[in-house]
Design a protein around this motif. Structure first.
Motif, short mmCIF file in Angstrom:
data_model
loop_
_atom_site.label_atom_id
_atom_site.label_comp_id
_atom_site.label_asym_id
_atom_site.label_seq_id
_atom_site.Cartn_x
_atom_site.Cartn_y
_atom_site.Cartn_z
N LYS A 155 -5.41 11.91 -2.80
CA LYS A 155 -4.52 12.27 -1.68
C LYS A 155 -3.06 12.40 -2.08
O LYS A 155 -2.22 12.77 -1.26
N VAL A 156 -2.73 12.09 -3.32
CA VAL A 156 -1.32 12.05 -3.73
C VAL A 156 -0.65 13.40 -3.55
O VAL A 156 0.49 13.48 -3.06
N SER A 182 -0.24 14.41 0.27
CA SER A 182 0.56 13.49 1.08
C SER A 182 1.91 13.21 0.42
O SER A 182 2.68 12.40 0.93
N GLY A 183 2.17 13.88 -0.68
CA GLY A 183 3.46 13.72 -1.36
C GLY A 183 4.53 14.54 -0.68
O GLY A 183 4.39 14.94 0.48
N TYR A 215 3.54 20.01 -1.67
CA TYR A 215 2.28 20.34 -0.99
C TYR A 215 2.20 21.84 -0.69
O TYR A 215 1.20 22.50 -1.01
N ASN A 223 -9.98 14.49 1.03
CA ASN A 223 -8.77 13.68 1.24
C ASN A 223 -8.86 12.88 2.54
O ASN A 223 -8.28 11.81 2.67
N VAL A 228 -1.32 2.36 4.04
CA VAL A 228 -0.81 3.51 3.27
C VAL A 228 -1.86 4.62 3.22
O VAL A 228 -1.54 5.80 3.40
N ASP A 229 -3.11 4.23 2.97
CA ASP A 229 -4.16 5.24 2.86
C ASP A 229 -4.34 5.99 4.17
O ASP A 229 -4.45 7.22 4.18
N ARG A 240 -1.39 8.34 4.75
CA ARG A 240 -1.53 9.57 3.96
C ARG A 240 -2.48 10.55 4.64
O ARG A 240 -2.23 11.76 4.70
N LYS A 241 -3.59 10.03 5.13
CA LYS A 241 -4.60 10.91 5.72
C LYS A 241 -4.11 11.57 7.01
O LYS A 241 -4.31 12.78 7.20
N PHE A 279 6.17 11.72 4.15
CA PHE A 279 5.55 10.41 4.36
C PHE A 279 6.46 9.46 5.13
O PHE A 279 5.99 8.64 5.92
#
Length: 815
Positions: free
Chosen positions: A579-580, A583-584, A589, A608, A677-678, A681-682, A696
């Motif tokens: 996911k980096v 979600s960066g 992206y 992701n 955090v996960d 991101r999603k 983010f």
């Protein structure tokens, strides 16, 4: 009468000379034959080498001469009975002594003219044809050797002499009136009217045979080589090629012009003029049918007959506004090139008349530039045209077939296949006959382009995917197992061949263009892999430049994400549960998505969000079909849902967290899941897919993990501290359950805001019934306003995540 020609590989050794003799005997049993022989394999190159060394004053040419002598003396000793060897060896020695004298002269003069080079090069065919003739005699064949130089007359353009056909045909016809046995001729060589030795260019032995066949109106010309016929493409560059049963003269001429090595281009022309059938046969496999070349194309089922290439060309471009509407520019350009005998391989001109581009051999490029600029010096001074541009490092690919003119979408199939693999076309040429479409591409893309085109036209839609996997943990390892189990089914039922060409983890990496056997990938990686270097892994992947390449990132690493941009630019698709990237930073992206779109490749990251669930696909289908997203409410962490569902009376919260890690439901560091955090991101990814331009920092997250756990120095330290808070989590559980409620960690996108946090839900809410490690996503839209569209299912675990990655790979196969 039939004319047979045997190439260098067909006479490379005594064993092969015997096979060639058996073929000639079999043909002779049916009708009279004449035979043309090339030099033994490698000898022509050796002769060129010793000539160069001698002319440079380098005495090592003598060693090369000894090797040439040894090969021919050895052949005589193996082929002939002892009692016949002495006279033949004497004659071979005499020829070799003549060669030695010539080389000594070059050594003393320290120069090598085209004329003297031709004379040196003639010795290969002279030696082979002589010793083979003597061998044929020894096995009872009534054969005699005729020096081709006595019959074939050319001009004095040494190295690639032009044949005087009127005189040559007359000489050959008169010669055959006077003989009644098997005539053997050295190929490749001829002579001027003054008796000076010339050569017909590399591959000229085919030409010799075609000239003789045309002169005597032969019934058939057979060219014996080391392949089963003219192939659909070069088997040294393309897998799964196959021989063509029949070609027309025009098709064969087109293929040979554009690099098909089985035929030398001019060799088709003499037999074409006389309508003499030509057959390509394999000395190593004489039972194979070979390829018949006649006036008719044959096999109307094939839209194209073959793909050929010229590996190295230079593009020379003349352009300028002064060319528009002015007649004579093209004539002057080609006259300038003709003055220096520069062969033009391909021509293309823009309809605007603003530019003309020609493809030529790189060694002619500088001469061509100077010649053209000299011709157009006045226009250059007046600024009417630009300085001539020379671009090297290109190749020409050509697809050929007479049926192309009757088949729609040939060009579409060609350019679509190339575009999807990131192959840029620099120039295009197609004649009005539609027998050929030629393209110019970067030389580095040649092998990939040939394979892509071959798959598209000849393999019934079979597509080979080259997978490069980074990360062999829970998800990556499971994916490899799934690929192995499903490989046969995909090939047999969906014409998709999965070939894992690279595997890397933190310790080792292994690359194999032919594919890594998945039944034993762990041992191969461990025992034969080299130390892992992700940058090197990516560089090697780019250098291989394989068609339909996919980088599969099954890590959570930001370092691997840094490889994405360059890989996409190299025409490599990307599939990842990492996911980096998505979600960066928002700019990164969007940049990745834009590069993928420009390069015609895929950047897929369905896993992701929701592991194998079709969450992102559903969202994209809604937005692309014009629906408006009002609200997204989701349980996006299978890990957190598993923790809340499994945390029951008598079971400590810390033990459930450890279990989630062991089952692969959580990240290796469970805090990534537990601190939100996960999930953040999603939901950020879903918001972006819905059209929001968030970063983010725009996500408002509530963290339920105690600060001491969050700040632990390592994962091990975290698991030591966590049990201290089991009572804390147990009290929250008891209080919630006592009210008939349940804990859920929920993400919400609504009113241009994104939030995540712990929610308490009652039995009326869909989230109440979410069990195990399931995810659930509610899409409230203009179309689904009263009752949201729900996507629900397992949202964590190696098997479902790997299956989602696998599904993205298959989407690329179907792209």
């Amino acid at each position: 009468m039939k004319v047979l020609k045997f190439g260098g590989t067909s006479v490379k050794s005594p064993e092969m000379i015997r096979k060639s003799g058996a073929i000639v005997q079999a043909a002779l049993a049916e009708e009279p034959v004449a035979v043309v022989f090339s030099a033994m394999s490698g000898i022509t190159d050796q002769l060129a080498g010793v000539a160069a060394l001698a002319s440079q004053g380098n005495e090592t040419y003598l060693q090369g001469l000894k090797e040439i002598e040894k090969k021919h003396i050895s052949a005589v000793s193996e082929l002939l009975p002892i009692q016949q060897q002495s006279s033949v060896l004497a004659s071979v020695k005499m020829i070799l002594n003549e060669l030695e004298d010539v080389l000594q002269g070059l050594f003393l003069l320290k120069e090598l003219t085209p004329k003297s080079r031709d004379f040196v090069m003639s010795f290969g065919e002279r030696l082979s044809s002589y010793l083979i003739t003597e061998y044929f005699k020894s096995i009872g064949m009534n054969a005699s050797l005729t020096d081709s130089r006595k019959l074939i007359q050319t001009d004095n353009h040494f190295g690639n002499a032009a044949v005087n056909f009127d005189i040559t045909y007359k000489h050959i016809a008169e010669h055959f009136k006077q003989v009644n046995n098997v005539q053997i001729f050295p190929g490749f060589i001829a002579s001027t009217a003054a008796g000076e030795t010339t050569t017909l260019g590399r591959g000229g032995s085919d030409y010799t045979a075609a000239i003789i066949a045309a002169a005597i109106n032969a019934d058939m010309l057979e060219i014996w080589t080391d392949v089963d016929g003219m192939m659909t493409a070069d088997p040294r560059k393309v897998r799964k090629t196959f021989p063509l049963e029949q070609l027309s003269y025009k098709e064969a001429l087109e293929l040979s012009h554009f690099g098909a090595k089985v035929l030398y281009p001019p060799s088709v022309q003499p037999v074409l003029a006389k309508n003499i059938p030509l057959k390509i046969k394999n000395t190593f496999n004489p039972e194979a049918a070979g390829t018949l070349i006649t006036e008719k194309s044959g096999n109307n089922q094939l839209a194209i007959k073959g793909i050929s290439s010229i590996d190295v060309v230079a593009l020379v471009t003349l352009n300028g506004s002064g060319m528009v509407g002015v007649s004579g520019f093209a004539m002057r350009l080609f006259n300038a090139l003709a003055k220096h005998r520069i062969n033009v391989i391909l021509i293309t001109q823009a309809s605007s008349e603003h530019s003309i581009t020609v493809a030529i051999t790189p060694q002619d490029a500088i001469i061509a530039k100077h010649s053209i600029e000299e011709e157009f010096s006045r226009e250059l001074q007046m600024g009417q045209i630009e300085p001539v541009e020379v671009e090297e490092g290109h190749s020409i690919l050509a697809i050929v077939g007479e049926n192309m003119r009757n088949t729609p979408n040939i060009s579409g199939t060609l350019f679509s296949a190339l575009g999807k693999n990131g192959v840029n076309v620099r120039a295009i040429a197609q004649g009005s006959s539609e027998n050929n479409i030629s393209i110019v591409i970067s030389q580095s893309d040649t092998r990939k382009a040939l394979n892509v085109i071959h798959e598209a036209f000849f393999l019934s839609g079979t597509k080979v995917l080259h997978i490069f996997l980074i990360g062999t943990g829970f998800v990556g390892g499971t994916l490899l197992d799934q690929l192995q189990r499903q490989a046969k089914y995909l090939l047999e039922n969906h014409a998709v061949e999965i070939r894992v060409a690279g595997i890397a983890n933190r310790r080792k990496m292994l690359l194999n263009e032919e594919g890594i056997p998945l039944s034993d990938w762990k041992a191969l990686l461990e025992n034969t892999g080299e130390p892992s270097d992700q940058g090197q892994f990516a560089s090697r992947m780019h250098e291989l430049n394989l068609r339909n390449s996919i980088l599969v990132d099954c890590t959570a690493s930001a370092e691997v994400v840094r490889l994405y941009e360059d890989s996409l630019k190299h025409g490599i698709s990307i599939v990842t549960p990492n996911k980096v990237a998505c979600s960066g930073p928002y700019g990164h992206y969007t940049n990745l998505k834009q590069i993928a779109a420009r390069r015609g490749v895929k950047f897929l990251y369905e896993t992701n969000v929701g592991a194998g669930l079709p969450v992102i696909k559903t969202l994209n289908d809604l937005t692309q079909s014009g629906d408006e997203i009002i609200r997204i409410e989701a349980i996006l962490s299978g890990t957190l849902n598993f923790l809340f569902n499994e945390h029951k009376e008598g079971v400590s919260f810390s033990s459930i967290v450890k279990k989630a890690q062991e089952l692969g439901y959580s990240e290796p560091d469970p805090r990534i899941d537990m601190n939100g955090v996960d999930v953040a991101r999603k939901i950020l990814i879903l918001a972006r897919e819905a059209g929001a331009k968030f970063d983010f920092a725009d996500v408002v997250s509530e963290n339920f993990l105690p600060a001491a756990c969050r700040s632990a120095a390592s994962v091990e330290e975290f698991f030591k501290i966590l049990p201290e808070y089991d009572v804390h989590f147990e009290n929250i559980r008891k209080e919630t359950e006592a009210k008939g409620l349940r804990q859920r960690y929920v993400a919400v996108y609504e009113n241009n805001t994104v939030k995540t946090g712990l929610h308490i839900v009652d039995q009326s809410h869909p989230f109440y019934q979410v069990e195990g490690n399931d995810n659930m996503v509610l899409f409230t839209t203009e179309r689904y306003k009263v009752r949201p569209l729900i996507v629900k299912g397992a949202g964590a675990g190696a098997a479902v995540t790997a299956a989602g990655v696998f599904a993205d790979i298959i989407r690329i196969a179907n792209f």
